[in-house]
Design a protein around this motif. Structure first.
Motif, PDB file in Angstrom:
ATOM      1  N   GLU A 279       0.877  -1.391  -0.318  1.00 49.05           N
ATOM      2  CA  GLU A 279       0.010   0.334   0.059  1.00 49.05           C
ATOM      3  C   GLU A 279       0.760   1.082  -0.191  1.00 49.05           C
ATOM      4  O   GLU A 279       0.415   2.273   0.295  1.00 49.05           O
ATOM      5  N   SER A 280       2.361   0.931  -0.517  1.00 46.84           N
ATOM      6  CA  SER A 280       3.109   2.731  -0.409  1.00 46.84           C
ATOM      7  C   SER A 280       2.631   3.151  -1.321  1.00 46.84           C
ATOM      8  O   SER A 280       1.690   2.618  -2.465  1.00 46.84           O
ATOM      9  N   PHE A 281       2.814   4.328  -1.917  1.00 45.53           N
ATOM     10  CA  PHE A 281       2.467   5.174  -3.460  1.00 45.53           C
ATOM     11  C   PHE A 281       3.730   6.255  -3.779  1.00 45.53           C
ATOM     12  O   PHE A 281       4.545   6.628  -2.208  1.00 45.53           O
ATOM     13  N   PHE A 282       4.160   6.965  -4.432  1.00 41.63           N
ATOM     14  CA  PHE A 282       5.016   7.995  -4.890  1.00 41.63           C
ATOM     15  C   PHE A 282       3.842   9.183  -4.542  1.00 41.63           C
ATOM     16  O   PHE A 282       2.575   9.085  -5.197  1.00 41.63           O
ATOM     17  N   TRP A 283       4.058  10.426  -4.234  1.00 38.18           N
ATOM     18  CA  TRP A 283       3.989  11.561  -3.497  1.00 38.18           C
ATOM     19  C   TRP A 283       4.988  12.658  -4.338  1.00 38.18           C
ATOM     20  O   TRP A 283       5.853  12.368  -4.016  1.00 38.18           O
ATOM     21  N   THR A 284       4.578  13.832  -5.268  1.00 38.76           N
ATOM     22  CA  THR A 284       5.244  14.697  -5.910  1.00 38.76           C
ATOM     23  C   THR A 284       4.937  15.784  -5.532  1.00 38.76           C
ATOM     24  O   THR A 284       3.005  15.691  -5.248  1.00 38.76           O
ATOM     25  N   GLN A 285       4.619  17.084  -5.882  1.00 41.49           N
ATOM     26  CA  GLN A 285       4.152  18.059  -5.622  1.00 41.49           C
ATOM     27  C   GLN A 285       3.589  18.410  -7.083  1.00 41.49           C
ATOM     28  O   GLN A 285       3.066  17.838  -7.758  1.00 41.49           O
ATOM     29  N   ASN A 286       4.067  19.698  -7.295  1.00 38.51           N
ATOM     30  CA  ASN A 286       3.476  20.624  -8.709  1.00 38.51           C
ATOM     31  C   ASN A 286       4.202  19.971 -10.035  1.00 38.51           C
ATOM     32  O   ASN A 286       4.969  19.839  -9.767  1.00 38.51           O
ATOM     33  N   VAL A 287       2.562  18.863 -11.284  1.00 37.60           N
ATOM     34  CA  VAL A 287       3.360  19.027 -11.914  1.00 37.60           C
ATOM     35  C   VAL A 287       3.096  19.829 -12.858  1.00 37.60           C
ATOM     36  O   VAL A 287       2.489  20.288 -13.122  1.00 37.60           O
ATOM     37  N   SER A 288       3.442  19.311 -13.787  1.00 36.71           N
ATOM     38  CA  SER A 288       4.113  20.106 -15.413  1.00 36.71           C
ATOM     39  C   SER A 288       3.247  19.308 -16.692  1.00 36.71           C
ATOM     40  O   SER A 288       3.955  18.185 -16.481  1.00 36.71           O
ATOM     41  N   VAL A 289       3.028  19.704 -17.755  1.00 31.39           N
ATOM     42  CA  VAL A 289       2.389  18.910 -19.305  1.00 31.39           C
ATOM     43  C   VAL A 289       4.490  18.712 -19.482  1.00 31.39           C
ATOM     44  O   VAL A 289       5.638  18.436 -19.444  1.00 31.39           O
ATOM     45  N   GLY A 290       4.282  17.266 -19.690  1.00 26.71           N
ATOM     46  CA  GLY A 290       5.603  16.091 -19.789  1.00 26.71           C
ATOM     47  C   GLY A 290       5.862  15.301 -19.240  1.00 26.71           C
ATOM     48  O   GLY A 290       6.543  14.995 -19.430  1.00 26.71           O
ATOM     49  N   ASN A 291       5.373  15.844 -17.950  1.00 30.08           N
ATOM     50  CA  ASN A 291       6.119  15.330 -17.142  1.00 30.08           C
ATOM     51  C   ASN A 291       5.458  13.805 -16.949  1.00 30.08           C
ATOM     52  O   ASN A 291       4.712  13.600 -17.105  1.00 30.08           O
ATOM     53  N   HIS A 292       6.430  12.611 -16.287  1.00 30.73           N
ATOM     54  CA  HIS A 292       6.479  11.251 -16.581  1.00 30.73           C
ATOM     55  C   HIS A 292       6.729  10.178 -15.048  1.00 30.73           C
ATOM     56  O   HIS A 292       7.659  10.806 -14.764  1.00 30.73           O
ATOM     57  N   LEU A 293       6.498   9.304 -15.791  1.00 34.46           N
ATOM     58  CA  LEU A 293       6.983   8.221 -14.207  1.00 34.46           C
ATOM     59  C   LEU A 293       6.881   6.935 -15.681  1.00 34.46           C
ATOM     60  O   LEU A 293       5.805   6.864 -15.990  1.00 34.46           O
ATOM     61  N   THR A 294       7.892   6.051 -15.660  1.00 34.87           N
ATOM     62  CA  THR A 294       8.321   4.797 -16.402  1.00 34.87           C
ATOM     63  C   THR A 294       8.645   3.858 -15.873  1.00 34.87           C
ATOM     64  O   THR A 294       9.654   3.681 -14.710  1.00 34.87           O
TER      65      THR A 294
END
Length: 456
Positions: free
Chosen positions: A334-349
């Motif tokens: 049940e863990s997760f990835f948490w980020t702040q503000n994101v922009s067009v084109g950001n990705h997680l691969t």
């Protein structure tokens, strides 16, 4: 086929009443469901009390129980659970405790809980009935809790079952189990809610569901979803249950239950899913464990219907918030990835260690209860032809756009072969944070047959 269902259910109810009432204690003034920990204490004393049975006059108790069920009023909601033996034998009991604890006495007047004990081992079935009757005798005698069991002759022969297991069709028995459950539930109430065992329920979930149904009165619907996990928390009109049961019996060998239900929904002219937030049901514990390495390597799972998530490396150009690292979105806990503000084109691969033949991809963003910090606009892509060191995919194909912060997409065989990357791409600037909860991958070839058989 309908006659077979009816005959099987009648037989199962008779067997269930007999075993239930032979082991049933006279209800006491205390309410056993007041505390979850009471279950453990009663379980410890169960061995001392199981010899004290109401053998005398069990016929009268049986007739009294059947009369109570026949005279009971039709309730507003039936919660249906089909339960099979698991390594954690207490999962069903905790689910029942959670159901009754999460609903007030007024709400319980609208509620019927129906449990199909889909056990093949008769000794284990009797033990399960004894445990349930010890904890929930007031609910059973009042007709709020009903137990049924389909006899073995309602299923195919043992040889046929073994052939299905060897061909990887572990889900066929589960589909038939639920067909019996839904057939029996058709006339018990106005609505039917499908749950699994080992589930926790949000407080006053009945009131929340009632409010949502009221708001949808002017909009026709077939299926409302109060969870985005598998077939958990799916609400149907009870009038549709006979047709759904027939549908499951026709296609029980084709796909798992959570993939048949969306097909049934579309056949009845509801094209898109209706996700109802906040989600009201979630698993009591995860079936999986994993480590926290950069190369996410989930341990072998026990659930044959769950995701495979083969070994992979995770890359992103988004900032990491606190200790919620990118690879935690690919773990099977049940863990997760948490980020702040994101922009067009950001990705997680996700870059797989070896190309895989994928049959399904599920990406979940946002918090599990209210969907906060979900990705509002994004898409999932499949990548091919890896090059370089470290590797990266040189070509990508669109799999699907996010809807309500998630994608749950089956993959055409031609598209699912030799996939090396799965990429989540942001398509609009978003302020206020983003949670990528899970990236789940299913491989085409069935695995872990022995584990699946033991789990069933």
């Amino acid at each position: 086929m309908q006659c077979s269902i009816r005959r099987g259910i009648i037989t199962s109810v008779g067997i269930g009443f007999l075993w239930l009432l032979v082991t049933l204690k006279t209800p006491r003034e205390t309410e056993d469901v007041q505390n979850v920990m009471a279950f453990k204490g009663q379980e410890d004393n169960y061995g001392k009390r199981k010899d004290v049975r109401l053998l005398e006059g069990w016929q009268n108790h049986t007739f009294q129980y059947i009369k109570t069920i026949q005279q009971r009023r039709k309730t507003w909601l039936t919660v249906g659970i089909s339960s099979v033996p698991r390594p954690d034998q207490s999962g069903l009991l905790y689910t029942l405790v959670s159901l009754f604890r999460a609903s007030s006495k007024i709400e319980q007047k609208r509620l019927t809980v129906l449990v199909h004990l889909a056990h093949s081992d008769l000794t284990g079935l009797r033990e399960t009935i004894a445990h349930i009757s010890t904890l929930f005798s007031p609910q059973i005698l009042s007709g709020k809790l009903l137990l049924i069991h389909a006899p073995s002759d309602a299923y195919r022969t043992t040889d046929d079952t073994r052939k299905e297991a060897h061909s990887g069709e572990f889900y066929s028995k589960r589909n038939r189990d639920h067909a019996f459950l839904m057939s029996f539930a058709a006339k018990l109430s106005e609505y039917f809610l499908l749950l699994e065992d080992s589930v926790l329920c949000a407080p006053n979930f009945i009131t929340h569901i009632h409010w949502k149904v009221d708001t949808m009165r002017s909009d026709p619907w077939v299926l409302l979803e109060f969870s985005n996990m598998g077939f958990l928390g799916k609400l149907f009109h009870s009038r549709d249950l006979p047709l759904l049961a027939h549908f499951l019996l026709l296609f029980y060998k084709e796909k798992p239950l959570d993939r048949l239900i969306p097909h049934f929904r579309t056949l009845l002219a509801q094209k898109n899913p209706i996700l109802c937030r906040p989600f009201l049901f979630y698993h009591r514990f995860s079936y999986y464990t994993s480590n926290d390495s950069q190369k996410a390597t989930p341990v072998r799972k026990k659930n044959p219907y769950g995701p495979d998530n083969p070994p992979a490396a995770i890359f992103t150009d988004m900032k990491v918030f606190d200790v919620h690292f990118p690879w935690k979105a690919y773990t099977l806990d049940e863990s997760f990835f948490w980020t702040q503000n994101v922009s067009v084109g950001n990705h997680l691969t996700v870059i797989l260690k070896h190309p895989a033949n994928l049959s399904r991809v599920q990406v979940l963003t946002g918090t599990i209860v209210d969907g906060k910090h979900a990705l509002k606009k994004g898409q999932v892509e499949l990548g091919y032809d890896p090059e370089g060191m470290p590797q990266y995919c040189t070509s990508f194909a669109l799999l699907g756009h996010l809807l309500e912060g998630q994608v749950n997409q089956e993959i055409f065989k031609s598209m699912g072969y030799d996939v090396s990357c799965v990429r989540l791409v942001v398509k609009a600037n978003q302020v206020g944070g983003l949670i990528i909860r899970h990236i789940y991958l299913w491989e085409e070839n069935p695995k872990d047959m022995e584990a699946a058989q033991s789990w069933r």
